[in-house]
Write a protein that holds these residues in place. Structure first.
Motif, PDB file in Angstrom:
ATOM      1  N   PRO A 201      34.641  -5.995  42.394  1.00  0.00           N
ATOM      2  CA  PRO A 201      33.923  -4.917  41.695  1.00  0.00           C
ATOM      3  C   PRO A 201      34.698  -4.402  40.486  1.00  0.00           C
ATOM      4  CG  PRO A 201      33.831  -4.582  44.074  1.00  0.00           C
ATOM      5  CD  PRO A 201      34.789  -5.708  43.834  1.00  0.00           C
ATOM      6  N   GLY A 202      34.005  -4.237  39.378  1.00  0.00           N
ATOM      7  CA  GLY A 202      34.616  -3.708  38.167  1.00  0.00           C
ATOM      8  C   GLY A 202      35.350  -4.725  37.327  1.00  0.00           C
ATOM      9  N   SER A 203      35.382  -5.974  37.755  1.00  0.00           N
ATOM     10  CA  SER A 203      36.111  -7.003  37.029  1.00  0.00           C
ATOM     11  C   SER A 203      35.234  -7.655  35.960  1.00  0.00           C
ATOM     12  CB  SER A 203      36.613  -8.083  37.990  1.00  0.00           C
ATOM     13  OG  SER A 203      35.514  -8.778  38.566  1.00  0.00           O
ATOM     14  N   THR A 204      35.891  -8.367  35.037  1.00  0.00           N
ATOM     15  CA  THR A 204      35.157  -9.134  34.033  1.00  0.00           C
ATOM     16  C   THR A 204      34.302 -10.198  34.698  1.00  0.00           C
ATOM     17  OG1 THR A 204      36.921  -8.780  32.412  1.00  0.00           O
ATOM     18  CG2 THR A 204      35.413 -10.607  32.000  1.00  0.00           C
ATOM     19  N   SER A 205      34.821 -10.786  35.762  1.00  0.00           N
ATOM     20  CA  SER A 205      34.052 -11.807  36.476  1.00  0.00           C
ATOM     21  C   SER A 205      32.772 -11.228  37.061  1.00  0.00           C
ATOM     22  CB  SER A 205      34.898 -12.436  37.583  1.00  0.00           C
ATOM     23  OG  SER A 205      35.955 -13.205  37.045  1.00  0.00           O
ATOM     24  N   GLU A 206      32.817  -9.973  37.534  1.00  0.00           N
ATOM     25  CA  GLU A 206      31.604  -9.357  38.049  1.00  0.00           C
ATOM     26  C   GLU A 206      30.578  -9.202  36.936  1.00  0.00           C
ATOM     27  OE1 GLU A 206      30.341  -5.603  40.851  1.00  0.00           O
ATOM     28  OE2 GLU A 206      31.499  -5.170  39.034  1.00  0.00           O
ATOM     29  N   ASP A 207      31.016  -8.783  35.748  1.00  0.00           N
ATOM     30  CA  ASP A 207      30.095  -8.652  34.625  1.00  0.00           C
ATOM     31  C   ASP A 207      29.448  -9.990  34.293  1.00  0.00           C
ATOM     32  OD1 ASP A 207      30.722  -5.959  34.405  1.00  0.00           O
ATOM     33  OD2 ASP A 207      32.247  -6.272  32.857  1.00  0.00           O
ATOM     34  N   ARG A 208      30.250 -11.039  34.307  1.00  0.00           N
ATOM     35  CA  ARG A 208      29.721 -12.361  33.976  1.00  0.00           C
ATOM     36  C   ARG A 208      28.806 -12.888  35.079  1.00  0.00           C
ATOM     37  NH1 ARG A 208      35.299 -14.791  31.201  1.00  0.00           N
ATOM     38  NH2 ARG A 208      35.146 -13.453  29.334  1.00  0.00           N
ATOM     39  N   LEU A 209      29.123 -12.560  36.340  1.00  0.00           N
ATOM     40  CA  LEU A 209      28.256 -12.965  37.437  1.00  0.00           C
ATOM     41  C   LEU A 209      26.922 -12.225  37.352  1.00  0.00           C
ATOM     42  CD1 LEU A 209      28.516 -14.929  39.825  1.00  0.00           C
ATOM     43  CD2 LEU A 209      29.168 -12.993  41.256  1.00  0.00           C
ATOM     44  N   LYS A 210      26.957 -10.955  36.965  1.00  0.00           N
ATOM     45  CA  LYS A 210      25.719 -10.186  36.771  1.00  0.00           C
ATOM     46  C   LYS A 210      24.872 -10.797  35.658  1.00  0.00           C
ATOM     47  CE  LYS A 210      27.296  -5.623  38.365  1.00  0.00           C
ATOM     48  NZ  LYS A 210      27.633  -4.235  37.947  1.00  0.00           N
ATOM     49  N   LEU A 211      25.539 -11.253  34.591  1.00  0.00           N
ATOM     50  CA  LEU A 211      24.812 -11.902  33.501  1.00  0.00           C
ATOM     51  C   LEU A 211      24.133 -13.170  33.995  1.00  0.00           C
ATOM     52  CD1 LEU A 211      24.006 -12.223  30.564  1.00  0.00           C
ATOM     53  CD2 LEU A 211      26.259 -13.241  30.104  1.00  0.00           C
ATOM     54  N   LEU A 212      24.840 -13.957  34.796  1.00  0.00           N
ATOM     55  CA  LEU A 212      24.236 -15.167  35.356  1.00  0.00           C
ATOM     56  C   LEU A 212      23.047 -14.830  36.254  1.00  0.00           C
ATOM     57  CD1 LEU A 212      27.100 -17.631  36.387  1.00  0.00           C
ATOM     58  CD2 LEU A 212      25.260 -18.018  34.746  1.00  0.00           C
ATOM     59  N   ALA A 213      23.191 -13.761  37.058  1.00  0.00           N
ATOM     60  CA  ALA A 213      22.096 -13.341  37.930  1.00  0.00           C
ATOM     61  C   ALA A 213      20.888 -12.930  37.111  1.00  0.00           C
ATOM     62  CB  ALA A 213      22.547 -12.201  38.834  1.00  0.00           C
ATOM     63  N   SER A 214      21.127 -12.241  35.998  1.00  0.00           N
ATOM     64  CA  SER A 214      20.036 -11.825  35.118  1.00  0.00           C
ATOM     65  C   SER A 214      19.358 -13.034  34.487  1.00  0.00           C
ATOM     66  CB  SER A 214      20.577 -10.893  34.035  1.00  0.00           C
ATOM     67  OG  SER A 214      19.560 -10.531  33.125  1.00  0.00           O
ATOM     68  N   LEU A 215      20.157 -13.991  34.043  1.00  0.00           N
ATOM     69  CA  LEU A 215      19.589 -15.199  33.453  1.00  0.00           C
ATOM     70  C   LEU A 215      18.780 -15.978  34.479  1.00  0.00           C
ATOM     71  CD1 LEU A 215      22.664 -16.421  31.354  1.00  0.00           C
ATOM     72  CD2 LEU A 215      20.546 -15.411  30.478  1.00  0.00           C
ATOM     73  N   ALA A 216      19.300 -16.063  35.717  1.00  0.00           N
ATOM     74  CA  ALA A 216      18.595 -16.795  36.769  1.00  0.00           C
ATOM     75  C   ALA A 216      17.271 -16.134  37.108  1.00  0.00           C
ATOM     76  CB  ALA A 216      19.474 -16.889  38.017  1.00  0.00           C
TER      77      ALA A 216
END
Length: 251
Positions: A201-216
């Protein structure tokens, strides 16, 4: 007696389990190798996967075939799902991708750690020595991949696995994710596990995973592996060379 041997050799839990599996397989009542029918994934398991919107979740069998997944897993592991190493039904196999797709060394930043898949296959071979499809997979990997032959010859065994996975994704760049595999009993014999990837939580990886989830979420529905068209046979592929490729810079 086996317990005493395991204690004397100071085997860990996975190695101890493997020893008992080998002893069970060596019983006199042997049978010829058979092509074991795949276990159907119940709808309730797919519903479970689909309910996990911020974790990549997929189910695989002991041969490392991915038999069910959620949309984030397909987006996160797009290089695996889109690889020519998928089978005739379009179903990914993690071991085949790692050892036969040259792109695996780019996607898995710590490729050597990902190659522990060979130890997972050896554990499955101890559980199911008569599985013809498993034997064919091991034979294919041994023939086409010097890296797999080396890993297989080490006789390492692994059953349970978890930890940190570093990936490079072509759309969002570098990711550092926590993964955990859990036993998923779908039948009294066949081995399956549920594997989850999530970010701190709160990491750059979480932000990027959220972006992937949004794209999916905005992309058209992708058919499950069993419904996808046939792909090229794995035997036509060139195995990884063992040299690392330079990853494109992350924006």
């Amino acid at each position: 007696m086996l317990a005493a041997v395991a204690q004397a050799l100071q085997l860990d839990e996975d190695e101890r389990t493997y020893l008992f599996d080998l002893a069970r397989a060596a019983r006199p009542a042997r049978r010829a190798p058979s092509r074991r029918r795949d276990v159907e994934v119940p709808p309730r398991v797919q519903w479970l996967l689909d309910s996990m919107t911020m974790s990549s979740a997929f189910v695989r069998n002991g041969r490392q075939d991915v038999v069910a997944s959620n949309s984030l897993a397909r987006a996160l592991h797009a290089p695996v799902f889109e690889s020519e190493t998928t089978d005739k039904r379009g179903r990914p196999n993690v071991a085949r991708y790692i050892f036969l797709d040259p792109g695996a060394q780019q996607f898995f930043v710590d490729w050597e750690a990902a190659a522990v898949t060979a130890a997972l296959l050896r554990a499955e071979a101890g559980r199911e020595p008569h599985d013809r499809a498993l034997r064919e997979l091991i034979g294919e990997l041994s023939t086409l991949s010097p890296d797999f032959r080396s890993q297989w010859a080490a006789h390492d065994v692994r059953i349970r696995h978890d930890g940190i996975k570093r990936l490079w994704h072509p759309e969002v760049g570098d990711l550092e994710l926590t993964y955990q595999s859990l036993d998923l009993p779908l039948s009294h014999r066949a081995m399956h596990d549920l594997t989850l990837y999530t970010a701190e939580p709160g990491s750059t990886s979480e932000d990027r995973l959220k972006l992937l989830a949004s794209l999916a979420a905005t992309q058209p529905h992708v058919a499950e592996p069993a419904d996808q068209p046939h792909r090229a046979a794995p035997s036509t592929l060139t195995p990884r060379s063992g040299t690392s490729e330079n990853r494109p810079p992350t924006s």
